[in-house]
Design a protein around this motif. Structure first.
Motif, PDB file in Angstrom:
ATOM      1  N   SER A  74      10.576   4.535   4.561  1.00 26.16           N
ATOM      2  CA  SER A  74       9.852   5.423   5.458  1.00 26.16           C
ATOM      3  C   SER A  74      10.791   5.800   6.596  1.00 26.16           C
ATOM      4  O   SER A  74      11.943   5.354   6.646  1.00 26.16           O
ATOM      5  CB  SER A  74       8.585   4.730   5.990  1.00 26.16           C
ATOM      6  N   SER A 246       1.732   3.116   4.481  1.00 31.86           N
ATOM      7  CA  SER A 246       0.448   3.176   3.793  1.00 31.86           C
ATOM      8  C   SER A 246      -0.348   1.897   4.018  1.00 31.86           C
ATOM      9  O   SER A 246       0.212   0.798   4.169  1.00 31.86           O
ATOM     10  CB  SER A 246       0.672   3.391   2.296  1.00 31.86           C
ATOM     11  N   SER A 248      -1.951   0.215   1.960  1.00 34.43           N
ATOM     12  CA  SER A 248      -1.819  -0.734   0.849  1.00 34.43           C
ATOM     13  C   SER A 248      -0.730  -1.780   1.083  1.00 34.43           C
ATOM     14  O   SER A 248      -0.711  -2.811   0.418  1.00 34.43           O
ATOM     15  CB  SER A 248      -1.528   0.020  -0.456  1.00 34.43           C
ATOM     16  N   GLN A 284      -3.298   9.177   7.080  1.00 35.90           N
ATOM     17  CA  GLN A 284      -3.918   7.968   6.540  1.00 35.90           C
ATOM     18  C   GLN A 284      -2.925   6.816   6.470  1.00 35.90           C
ATOM     19  O   GLN A 284      -2.885   6.051   5.508  1.00 35.90           O
ATOM     20  CB  GLN A 284      -4.525   8.240   5.168  1.00 35.90           C
ATOM     21  N   SER A 285      -2.091   6.694   7.491  1.00 33.39           N
ATOM     22  CA  SER A 285      -1.100   5.619   7.569  1.00 33.39           C
ATOM     23  C   SER A 285      -1.338   4.799   8.834  1.00 33.39           C
ATOM     24  O   SER A 285      -2.009   5.244   9.772  1.00 33.39           O
ATOM     25  CB  SER A 285       0.322   6.194   7.580  1.00 33.39           C
TER      26      SER A 285
END
Length: 384
Positions: A74, A246, A248, A284-285
């Motif tokens: 990232s 993310s 996850s 959505q991070s």
């Protein structure tokens, strides 16, 4: 003349008849040959087609699920560990000791700016003078009624200087002494003067740390009102990197874990100091905050590449990127050597590979792109 024309016409007619007869004989011969040799012709065509199909080769490999380290890449922006806006709490004319412009640096304890305070100083001195007058009137009564306490109050009176902060007021020994001082408003006026002295300190702003100016809202010589913003500053020796990741991956990333960072050609490391407790609605991070280790070539606002590496808790397959097409599709090869399209679930993407979690063990997968490939096409795999 007429005889010559007739001969030419007869000759042309004869040639046309000959051509028609030869064509008819050739066509019939071709039909007879095709009928008598049909099976042989079909067999040759089938051999030719099979020969062309057998030339479709592709590298392939059997993959097995296993615990695979995951690398997540990232990029994040360098932000200030401390970013504050300095405003004026008093009114007056702005006077600066440094240039109040973007990029100006300063050191901790340095006077950044001040507000002209001559009027406030004179008013405070006048108030202290009145306070001394009140003591002059009260000291004779204090010597008469509280002779045992007179010396300490007289020493306090003598230590008062209109140009210096008030000294600490003595402690009360008896209730009668306390009531006497309070009844003359000497204690309340003392506290009011101390309040004015504290307000006088707000006319000067000293640097709380080593830093630099990010934004400037006013300039030297401007008249400032209480609450007016003057400059925004940040701490230059306390930068950190905000990296969105993310949701996850949140369980796998721990506070204190090491992160590989990359600034252009410079590689260095950082430590995860904290994780955000909120989600960016646009991406959505969740932000991860990283502190760089022994690296000073960072600037507020720049972007840095980051690589997080951690052990996967679930077994997965690591596929080369060349095996994937259409974002999340691959070709598997069944027992009949036919191509089968399969949708994969990608856990993470690396530079040259992806981590996939929904494949069965010993699945034969084409590891490279196939030209003009289609579902059900016969293929000859080259097992790696």
């Amino acid at each position: 003349m007429r005889t010559r024309q007739v001969l030419i016409i007869i000759l042309i007619f004869i040639i046309i008849c000959v051509i028609a007869i030869v064509s008819s004989i050739s066509y019939q011969a071709g039909v007879d040959y095709g009928e008598s040799n049909a099976e042989e012709i079909r067999a040759k065509k089938a051999i030719s087609i099979d020969s062309k199909e057998s030339k479709k080769y592709t590298p392939a490999k059997y993959f097995i699920n296993e615990l695979t380290p995951i690398k997540v890449k990232s990029s994040g922006r360098v932000i200030a560990g401390k970013l504050i806006s300095l405003s004026s709490e008093v009114q007056g004319k702005l006077q600066s000791n440094i240039i109040l412009k973007k990029g100006t640096k300063f050191k901790k304890g340095e006077l950044i700016f001040s507000i002209q305070n001559k009027d406030a100083q004179l008013m405070l001195a006048a108030r202290k003078s009145n306070y001394l007058s009140s003591w002059v009137k009260c000291l004779p009564d204090l010597a008469t009624d509280h002779s045992n306490e007179y010396d300490k109050w007289n020493a306090f009176f003598k230590s008062i200087n209109v140009d210096e902060p008030l000294p600490t007021i003595p402690n009360f020994t008896t209730a009668k002494e306390k009531n006497f001082i309070i009844s003359r408003n000497l204690l309340s006026e003392y506290l009011n003067i101390r309040s004015d002295e504290f307000k006088l300190t707000k006319y000067k702003q000293y640097a709380p740390f080593n830093g630099s100016i990010v934004e400037s809202y006013s300039d030297d010589g401007a008249v400032i009102n209480p609450g007016s913003p003057i400059i925004q500053i940040f701490r230059t020796n306390q930068l950190e990197i905000e990296i969105p990741l993310s949701l996850s991956f949140m369980k796998s990333i721990k506070t204190g874990s090491t992160v590989s960072l990359n600034n252009m050609d410079d590689r260095f490391e950082g430590i995860v100091t904290r994780k955000g407790e909120f989600i960016n609605p646009a991406t959505q991070s969740i932000p991860i905050y990283v502190k760089p280790i022994n690296y000073e070539q960072l600037y507020f606002g720049m972007y840095v590449d980051a690589t997080f590496e951690f052990q996967n808790t679930k077994k997965a397959v690591k596929l080369p990127r060349e095996a994937i097409f259409g974002n999340n599709l691959i070709y598997t090869i069944n027992a009949d050597s036919l191509l089968i399209t399969k949708t994969i679930e990608i856990q993470s993407r690396e530079e040259k590979s992806v981590i996939v979690s929904n494949l069965k063990d010993s699945t034969l997968i084409a590891t490279e792109a196939i030209v003009n490939a289609k579902e059900g096409m016969k293929i000859t795999p080259i097992i790696e």
